[in-house]
Design an enzyme around this catalytic site. Structure first.
Site, PDB file in Angstrom:
ATOM      1  N   GLU A  58       2.401 -12.727  19.889  1.00 46.25           N
ATOM      2  CA  GLU A  58       1.153 -13.136  19.808  1.00 46.25           C
ATOM      3  C   GLU A  58       0.326 -12.409  20.229  1.00 46.25           C
ATOM      4  O   GLU A  58       0.634 -11.412  21.456  1.00 46.25           O
ATOM      5  CB  GLU A  58       1.187 -14.499  20.516  1.00 46.25           C
ATOM      6  CG  GLU A  58      -0.263 -15.055  20.519  1.00 46.25           C
ATOM      7  CD  GLU A  58      -0.211 -16.575  21.162  1.00 46.25           C
ATOM      8  OE1 GLU A  58       0.641 -17.151  21.367  1.00 46.25           O
ATOM      9  OE2 GLU A  58      -1.281 -17.360  20.943  1.00 46.25           O
ATOM     10  N   ASN A 203      -0.492 -23.971  13.871  1.00 43.43           N
ATOM     11  CA  ASN A 203       0.276 -23.848  14.984  1.00 43.43           C
ATOM     12  C   ASN A 203      -0.049 -24.971  16.099  1.00 43.43           C
ATOM     13  O   ASN A 203      -1.306 -25.255  16.191  1.00 43.43           O
ATOM     14  CB  ASN A 203      -0.037 -22.499  15.735  1.00 43.43           C
ATOM     15  CG  ASN A 203       0.490 -22.487  16.940  1.00 43.43           C
ATOM     16  OD1 ASN A 203       1.973 -22.330  17.278  1.00 43.43           O
ATOM     17  ND2 ASN A 203      -0.116 -22.646  18.244  1.00 43.43           N
ATOM     18  N   GLU A 204       0.657 -25.717  16.405  1.00 40.51           N
ATOM     19  CA  GLU A 204       0.440 -26.806  17.236  1.00 40.51           C
ATOM     20  C   GLU A 204      -1.035 -27.623  17.074  1.00 40.51           C
ATOM     21  O   GLU A 204      -1.777 -27.645  17.711  1.00 40.51           O
ATOM     22  CB  GLU A 204       0.273 -26.289  18.790  1.00 40.51           C
ATOM     23  CG  GLU A 204       1.604 -25.804  19.218  1.00 40.51           C
ATOM     24  CD  GLU A 204       1.992 -25.367  20.712  1.00 40.51           C
ATOM     25  OE1 GLU A 204       1.093 -25.405  21.640  1.00 40.51           O
ATOM     26  OE2 GLU A 204       2.881 -25.295  21.220  1.00 40.51           O
ATOM     27  N   TYR A 284       9.234 -25.396  25.396  1.00 39.64           N
ATOM     28  CA  TYR A 284       9.693 -24.737  26.448  1.00 39.64           C
ATOM     29  C   TYR A 284      10.437 -25.194  27.757  1.00 39.64           C
ATOM     30  O   TYR A 284      10.101 -26.260  27.786  1.00 39.64           O
ATOM     31  CB  TYR A 284       8.194 -24.180  27.161  1.00 39.64           C
ATOM     32  CG  TYR A 284       7.583 -23.249  26.077  1.00 39.64           C
ATOM     33  CD1 TYR A 284       7.705 -21.826  26.148  1.00 39.64           C
ATOM     34  CD2 TYR A 284       6.433 -23.666  25.219  1.00 39.64           C
ATOM     35  CE1 TYR A 284       7.229 -20.928  25.274  1.00 39.64           C
ATOM     36  CE2 TYR A 284       6.058 -22.809  24.338  1.00 39.64           C
ATOM     37  CZ  TYR A 284       6.257 -21.317  24.359  1.00 39.64           C
ATOM     38  OH  TYR A 284       5.776 -20.575  23.500  1.00 39.64           O
ATOM     39  N   GLU A 339       9.095 -21.830  19.010  1.00 37.82           N
ATOM     40  CA  GLU A 339       8.543 -21.170  20.163  1.00 37.82           C
ATOM     41  C   GLU A 339       9.612 -21.924  21.070  1.00 37.82           C
ATOM     42  O   GLU A 339       9.333 -23.105  21.140  1.00 37.82           O
ATOM     43  CB  GLU A 339       7.045 -21.787  20.554  1.00 37.82           C
ATOM     44  CG  GLU A 339       6.127 -20.850  19.845  1.00 37.82           C
ATOM     45  CD  GLU A 339       4.842 -21.074  20.169  1.00 37.82           C
ATOM     46  OE1 GLU A 339       4.313 -21.496  21.333  1.00 37.82           O
ATOM     47  OE2 GLU A 339       3.697 -21.141  19.574  1.00 37.82           O
TER      48      GLU A 339
HETATM   49  O1  AHR Z   1       3.620 -18.909  23.825  1.00 35.21           O
HETATM   50  C1  AHR Z   1       2.526 -19.361  24.442  1.00 35.21           C
HETATM   51  C2  AHR Z   1       1.499 -20.514  23.651  1.00 35.21           C
HETATM   52  O2  AHR Z   1       2.461 -21.653  23.782  1.00 35.21           O
HETATM   53  C3  AHR Z   1       1.221 -20.468  22.052  1.00 35.21           C
HETATM   54  O3  AHR Z   1       0.346 -19.584  21.939  1.00 35.21           O
HETATM   55  C4  AHR Z   1       1.240 -21.839  21.919  1.00 35.21           C
HETATM   56  O4  AHR Z   1       1.509 -22.253  20.766  1.00 35.21           O
HETATM   57  C5  AHR Z   1       2.021 -22.560  22.820  1.00 35.21           C
HETATM   58  O5  AHR Z   1       1.334 -23.553  23.545  1.00 35.21           O
END
Ligand code: AHR
Length: 535
Positions: A58, A203-204, A284, A339
């Site tokens: 990114e 994205n999201e 995450y 992600e």
């Molecule tokens: O990876 C960092 C961020 O995490 C990305 O931009 C987003 O898609 C997610 O919230």
């Protein structure tokens, strides 16, 4: 935005400790130090798609600028502005695809600002509010992919762009006809159309990508999927066509299961005019928001807590796969975990919004556990992208001006390259638990696969940070003639590589004996090992 996340992520410490406390109470006694593994080559499973080893780059902090792009005039050795050291390191990973330009950045990216001789300087409001030079645009990204031998996973701007802008970007990149956009591409140095194999539609979109409801997103998805056409003549065959990935969930509570349900239900009822091939999942390892765990300078408690949390990936995939199965029992739609990775507190002294963290032995173990989860779900999970490739979050590589280091996570990805497109084969074992206070984790994790040349590959993780483990592995369906391995560990749970000491955590050759047809090997504590077996 990201600070809206605390209410949406379920991993509260209280829940964590309750769950692991119950597990520990009912855990069997620690297994004997020799663990017996059986690998059954007579029962091949799904293909472990090479795209599970994808990367994510990114425009964020020094992920692209400095990490990949230094510009042609830089003193850092480069080819057309792209760092030679980073390219060489990434080539060794056989990176199957790179997701670009974001992330949250993608929903504010306007591709026209990143082409041609004069680039407009814009802002990057998501990540530190810094300026974006737009020097690294479409041509530079595609050049980078050529240099590392990878393929494009483009994220189009659904949040603040238009269908026409996305359609034009794809025409600019892929048409072979002499349209005005193709002529502009040629004038900018690339007459031939590019291959765009993967397209992310937003994205999201439930958060930084526009805060949409699932129903609103579905109506956007339909029209973006309809108008984002790939014209490359080489991509018109079914086997080569561009795959479209819809925005999927970011957790596993009711909000997220509803999201998956609404998108999959819409897909089930889709007409000829639109389609999708994948649904994304973002997850995450963070334990709680905002990210507070240290990436270096931590102890065994933080080691155990983070690894406990990372195993939630399996539950998330299982939950969303079950919803997908309802609408798509044939598993036509891939789950793309585009992600994933550890998200820790930023390193002291680093800029807010640049997401700079260290990468330790714990991250090596964490990577292997996640890759193993993906492999076990390979029939549904056919793409994954670790966040992020260079200098950001759980990166492969860290750079500082002309210096570069490879992280423990990099080494795991390199060791796992033989699993790309290999066929999963089942491994069974009973290794008991590694316990720390109220936390109990499976002591050992393992996957196996057979590659196209017939070689058998075994990846074993010893999660226990204190005790080594002896492994006796029996193979049904092959006679092992020779075996070799390499293992990755460090002196402490938080051992890292630094610019001063770059190889504290680096793979070492491991002796693998064959006794009575079984493999016999001793794995160090907190280690990731990959063994190849010739038959
Ligand atoms: O990876 C960092 C961020 O995490 C990305 O931009 C987003 O898609 C997610 O919230």
């Amino acid at each position: 935005m990201l600070n809206s996340r605390p209410s949406t992520r379920p991993n509260s410490i209280a829940t964590l400790f309750l769950v692991v406390g119950l597990m520990a109470a009912s855990a069997p006694a620690i297994a004997a130090d020799t663990v017996a593994l059986s690998i059954d080559l007579t029962k091949p499973g799904a293909k472990i798609d090479r795209n599970l080893f994808g990367q994510f780059a990114e425009h964020l902090g020094h992920g692209v600028y400095e990490g990949v792009w230094v510009g042609p005039k830089s003193e850092v050795p480069n080819t057309r502005g792209i760092r030679n050291d980073v390219v060489a390191a990434l080539r060794a990973l056989k990176v199957p695809n790179v997701r670009w330009p974001g992330g949250c950045f993608a929903d504010e990216y306007h591709w026209r600002k990143g082409i041609g001789p004069r680039r407009a300087v814009t802002l990057n409001p998501n990540w530190g509010g810094v300026t974006e030079s737009n020097e690294f645009g479409t041509h530079e990204f595609m050049d980078f992919l050529d240099q590392i031998g990878s393929r494009a996973y483009l994220s189009i701007n659904v949040g603040s762009g238009t269908q026409a802008e996305a359609a034009d970007w794809l025409e600019y990149m892929t048409t072979a006809e002499p349209t005005a956009l193709a002529q502009e591409r040629a004038a900018n140095g690339h007459p031939a159309p590019w291959t765009v194999p993967y397209l992310g539609i937003g994205n999201e979109s439930w958060d930084c990508g526009g805060n949409m409801t699932p129903e609103y997103y579905v109506s956007q998805l339909k029209s973006y999927a309809r108008f984002s056409r790939n014209f490359n003549p080489a991509q018109q065959k079914e086997s080569e066509r561009m795959l479209k990935i819809a925005v999927g969930p970011g957790g596993d509570g009711p909000r997220w299961t509803e999201w998956t349900d609404v998108v999959m239900k819409a897909w089930k009822a889709h007409t000829w005019s639109w389609d999708m091939d994948g649904l994304s999942l973002h997850n995450y390892t963070v334990v709680r928001w905002p990210p507070a765990y240290k990436s270096v300078g931590f102890g065994e408690t933080e080691y155990a807590e983070i690894l406990k949390s990372t195993l939630d990936m399996d539950r998330l995939i299982t939950t969303h796969s079950a919803i997908m199965d309802k609408y798509d029992p044939e598993k036509k739609i891939a789950l793309a975990v585009d992600e994933w990775g550890a998200w820790y507190a930023r390193l002291p002294g680093s800029k807010e919004g640049f997401l700079v963290q260290q990468n330790s032995v714990r991250d090596a173990v964490l990577s292997a556990l996640n890759l193993n989860i993906f492999a076990r779900h390979a029939d549904r999970v056919r793409m994954a992208n670790i966040a992020q490739m260079v200098n950001v979050l759980q990166g492969m590589i860290m750079t500082d001006k002309e210096k570069m280091i490879l992280t423990p996570t990099y080494h795991v990805f390199r060791m796992y390259t033989p699993f790309q497109d290999a066929t999963f084969v089942p491994v069974t074992f009973e290794a008991g638990f590694y316990t720390h206070g109220p936390i109990a984790l499976p002591r050992v994790d393992a996957i196996a696969a057979k590659d196209k040349a017939g070689k058998v590959w075994l990846a074993i993780t010893n999660v226990d940070p204190v005790r080594p483990v002896d492994i006796d592995a029996a193979l049904a369906g092959v006679v092992a003639k020779a075996a070799s391995g390499e293992t990755l560990t460090g002196l402490k749970v938080d051992s890292v590589n630094t610019f001063e000491v770059p190889n504290s955590v680096a793979p070492k050759v491991l002796t693998v004996a064959i006794k009575g047809g079984k493999l016999s090997v001793t794995l160090p504590p907190m280690s990731v090992t990959v063994i190849s077996v010739e038959q």
